[in-house]
Design a protein around this motif. Structure first.
Motif, PDB file in Angstrom:
ATOM      1  N   GLU A  17      24.688  37.040 164.557  1.00  0.00           N
ATOM      2  CA  GLU A  17      23.288  37.013 164.984  1.00  0.00           C
ATOM      3  C   GLU A  17      22.394  37.680 163.941  1.00  0.00           C
ATOM      4  O   GLU A  17      21.300  37.185 163.647  1.00  0.00           O
ATOM      5  N   GLU A  46      29.580  31.810 164.381  1.00  0.00           N
ATOM      6  CA  GLU A  46      30.309  32.736 165.245  1.00  0.00           C
ATOM      7  C   GLU A  46      29.360  33.464 166.197  1.00  0.00           C
ATOM      8  O   GLU A  46      28.142  33.332 166.102  1.00  0.00           O
ATOM      9  N   THR A  47      29.949  34.247 167.076  1.00  0.00           N
ATOM     10  CA  THR A  47      29.216  35.148 167.954  1.00  0.00           C
ATOM     11  C   THR A  47      29.815  36.529 167.753  1.00  0.00           C
ATOM     12  O   THR A  47      31.026  36.667 167.722  1.00  0.00           O
ATOM     13  N   GLY A  48      28.956  37.519 167.584  1.00  0.00           N
ATOM     14  CA  GLY A  48      29.447  38.874 167.396  1.00  0.00           C
ATOM     15  C   GLY A  48      29.795  39.154 165.943  1.00  0.00           C
ATOM     16  O   GLY A  48      29.268  38.509 165.037  1.00  0.00           O
ATOM     17  N   THR A 108      26.812  41.210 162.235  1.00  0.00           N
ATOM     18  CA  THR A 108      27.083  40.202 163.255  1.00  0.00           C
ATOM     19  C   THR A 108      26.524  38.858 162.818  1.00  0.00           C
ATOM     20  O   THR A 108      25.638  38.779 161.961  1.00  0.00           O
ATOM     21  N   GLU A 130      27.821  32.110 160.433  1.00  0.00           N
ATOM     22  CA  GLU A 130      26.667  31.992 161.329  1.00  0.00           C
ATOM     23  C   GLU A 130      27.005  31.254 162.620  1.00  0.00           C
ATOM     24  O   GLU A 130      26.309  31.402 163.612  1.00  0.00           O
TER      25      GLU A 130
END
Length: 90
Positions: free
Chosen positions: A12, A45-47, A10, A43
């Motif tokens: 995160e 992005e989300t997920g 991910t 980086e």
């Protein structure tokens, strides 16, 4: 342990892993053999990261070689930790 399987990563985990070893985006890019723009885009992005599987594997492998352990989703959420905190400063 270096993960050779095709596992997800991910955004995160990517950000947190890089922070644990105190690497810049350029350092991760150099160690993974990908472009710094690829690292920054992933980086942001989300997920799950939407890069090619080869790029995801390369970034994950570079961080694992630096001592980052990826913790898979196990009901408590995915994450990262250091295998050996002393390696982070090598």
């Amino acid at each position: 342990m270096l993960s050779l399987e095709k596992k997800s990563i991910t955004a995160e985990q990517l950000r947190a892993g890089r922070a644990l070893v105190r690497w810049s985006a350029k350092t991760l890019a150099d160690n993974a053999g990908v472009g710094v723009a690829t690292v920054r885009r992933c980086e942001a992005e989300t997920g799950p990261v939407s890069a090619t599987q080869a790029n995801k594997n390369a970034m994950r492998a570079a961080l694992e070689l630096a001592g980052v352990v990826f913790i898979e989703e196990n009901g408590g959420g995915s994450g990262v930790r250091l295998a050996n905190p002393l390696r982070a400063n090598d």
